[in-house]
Scaffold this motif. Structure first.
Motif, short mmCIF file in Angstrom:
data_model
loop_
_atom_site.label_atom_id
_atom_site.label_comp_id
_atom_site.label_asym_id
_atom_site.label_seq_id
_atom_site.Cartn_x
_atom_site.Cartn_y
_atom_site.Cartn_z
N LYS A 79 -14.54 -0.42 13.48
CA LYS A 79 -13.14 -0.34 13.60
C LYS A 79 -12.42 -1.57 13.94
CE LYS A 79 -13.01 0.66 18.77
NZ LYS A 79 -12.49 1.49 19.84
N ARG A 80 -13.09 -2.67 14.07
CA ARG A 80 -12.10 -4.03 14.32
C ARG A 80 -11.91 -4.60 12.95
NH1 ARG A 80 -16.77 -7.31 17.18
NH2 ARG A 80 -17.98 -6.19 15.49
N PHE A 81 -12.54 -3.97 11.74
CA PHE A 81 -12.21 -4.57 10.60
C PHE A 81 -11.79 -3.47 9.74
CE2 PHE A 81 -16.05 -6.58 12.51
CZ PHE A 81 -15.74 -7.93 12.76
N ILE A 82 -11.06 -4.24 8.55
CA ILE A 82 -10.58 -3.16 7.46
C ILE A 82 -11.02 -3.72 6.35
CG2 ILE A 82 -8.31 -4.28 7.39
CD1 ILE A 82 -7.35 -1.56 6.68
N LYS A 83 -11.78 -2.79 5.36
CA LYS A 83 -12.09 -3.50 3.88
C LYS A 83 -11.01 -3.09 2.92
CE LYS A 83 -16.48 -3.70 1.59
NZ LYS A 83 -17.73 -3.30 1.60
N ILE A 84 -10.52 -3.94 2.36
CA ILE A 84 -9.54 -3.62 1.28
C ILE A 84 -10.16 -3.71 0.00
CG2 ILE A 84 -7.50 -3.88 0.47
CD1 ILE A 84 -6.57 -5.22 3.20
N PRO A 85 -10.37 -2.53 -0.82
CA PRO A 85 -11.03 -2.86 -2.11
C PRO A 85 -10.04 -3.62 -3.23
CG PRO A 85 -11.01 -0.26 -1.28
CD PRO A 85 -10.22 -1.23 -0.46
N PRO A 86 -10.74 -4.26 -4.06
CA PRO A 86 -10.08 -5.15 -4.89
C PRO A 86 -8.95 -4.32 -5.80
CG PRO A 86 -12.27 -5.49 -5.20
CD PRO A 86 -12.15 -4.37 -4.25
N GLY A 87 -7.58 -5.01 -5.89
CA GLY A 87 -6.68 -3.97 -6.34
C GLY A 87 -5.71 -3.30 -5.65
N ASN A 88 -6.16 -3.22 -4.45
CA ASN A 88 -5.42 -2.42 -3.35
C ASN A 88 -4.42 -3.28 -2.30
OD1 ASN A 88 -6.64 0.73 -3.55
ND2 ASN A 88 -8.12 -0.83 -4.12
N TYR A 89 -3.74 -2.79 -1.82
CA TYR A 89 -3.09 -3.35 -0.78
C TYR A 89 -2.91 -2.82 0.51
CZ TYR A 89 1.09 -1.19 -2.36
OH TYR A 89 1.83 -0.15 -2.58
N ILE A 90 -2.39 -3.42 1.43
CA ILE A 90 -2.08 -2.62 2.73
C ILE A 90 -0.67 -2.45 3.28
CG2 ILE A 90 -4.38 -2.93 3.79
CD1 ILE A 90 -3.11 -5.05 5.59
N ASP A 91 -0.49 -1.52 4.31
CA ASP A 91 1.18 -1.28 4.56
C ASP A 91 0.87 -0.77 5.86
OD1 ASP A 91 3.54 -1.64 4.87
OD2 ASP A 91 4.25 -0.66 2.91
N ILE A 92 1.98 -0.69 6.51
CA ILE A 92 2.02 0.12 7.73
C ILE A 92 2.83 1.29 7.70
CG2 ILE A 92 2.34 0.11 10.26
CD1 ILE A 92 1.46 -2.84 10.11
N ASN A 93 2.75 2.57 7.99
CA ASN A 93 3.52 3.66 7.92
C ASN A 93 4.42 3.80 9.12
OD1 ASN A 93 1.97 4.86 9.95
ND2 ASN A 93 0.98 6.42 8.60
N GLY A 94 5.21 4.74 9.14
CA GLY A 94 6.19 4.84 10.32
C GLY A 94 5.71 5.03 11.70
N ASP A 95 4.23 5.40 11.80
CA ASP A 95 3.52 5.73 13.04
C ASP A 95 2.77 4.61 13.28
OD1 ASP A 95 4.62 8.35 13.25
OD2 ASP A 95 2.86 9.14 12.02
N GLY A 96 2.88 3.46 12.70
CA GLY A 96 2.07 2.01 13.01
C GLY A 96 0.85 2.38 12.59
N GLU A 97 0.48 3.30 11.66
CA GLU A 97 -1.04 3.24 11.05
C GLU A 97 -1.07 2.38 9.75
OE1 GLU A 97 -0.97 7.37 10.69
OE2 GLU A 97 -2.16 7.78 12.14
N ILE A 98 -2.47 1.67 9.56
CA ILE A 98 -2.52 0.89 8.54
C ILE A 98 -2.80 1.84 7.42
CG2 ILE A 98 -4.08 -0.93 7.52
CD1 ILE A 98 -4.09 -1.88 10.09
N ILE A 99 -2.01 1.87 6.22
CA ILE A 99 -2.75 2.38 5.10
C ILE A 99 -2.94 1.71 4.09
CG2 ILE A 99 -1.54 4.37 3.37
CD1 ILE A 99 -1.50 5.17 6.26
N ILE A 100 -3.88 1.99 3.08
CA ILE A 100 -4.63 1.23 2.00
C ILE A 100 -4.24 2.15 0.66
CG2 ILE A 100 -6.52 0.35 0.56
CD1 ILE A 100 -8.09 0.65 3.55
N PHE A 101 -3.34 1.16 -0.06
CA PHE A 101 -3.06 1.78 -1.34
C PHE A 101 -3.83 1.25 -2.62
CE2 PHE A 101 0.79 1.81 1.37
CZ PHE A 101 1.49 3.08 1.16
#
Length: 85
Positions: free
Chosen positions: A63-85
């Protein structure tokens, strides 16, 4: 030249992460402060956590790390959660 500096617009601060066993800490800190000043960013430093670094390099993904697949990006939603697109 302005294109080369556009990456700086996304940063809010400059931080030196240091470890006890790294030599020339004073020299590294002076360089980091100089770069922060030239980039017009506030400077601070923090002691690094060796276990965190070793786990990252060993490929431990908990849980200390986040793996972002190639071609995707991250953002934070209104609840402060990290979302991968």
């Amino acid at each position: 030249m302005s294109l080369e500096d556009t990456w700086l617009s996304e940063y809010q601060s400059a931080k030196l992460i240091y470890w006890d066993h790294v030599g020339k800490l004073k020299e590294l800190e002076e360089t980091a402060k100089y770069i922060a000043e030239k980039a017009n960013l506030p400077y601070s430093n923090i002691k690094g956590n060796e276990k965190f670094l070793f786990d990252l390099l060993a490929g431990v993904f908990d849980k200390r790390f986040i793996k972002i697949p190639p071609g995707n990006y991250i953002d934070i939603n209104g609840d402060g959660e990290i979302i991968i697109f």
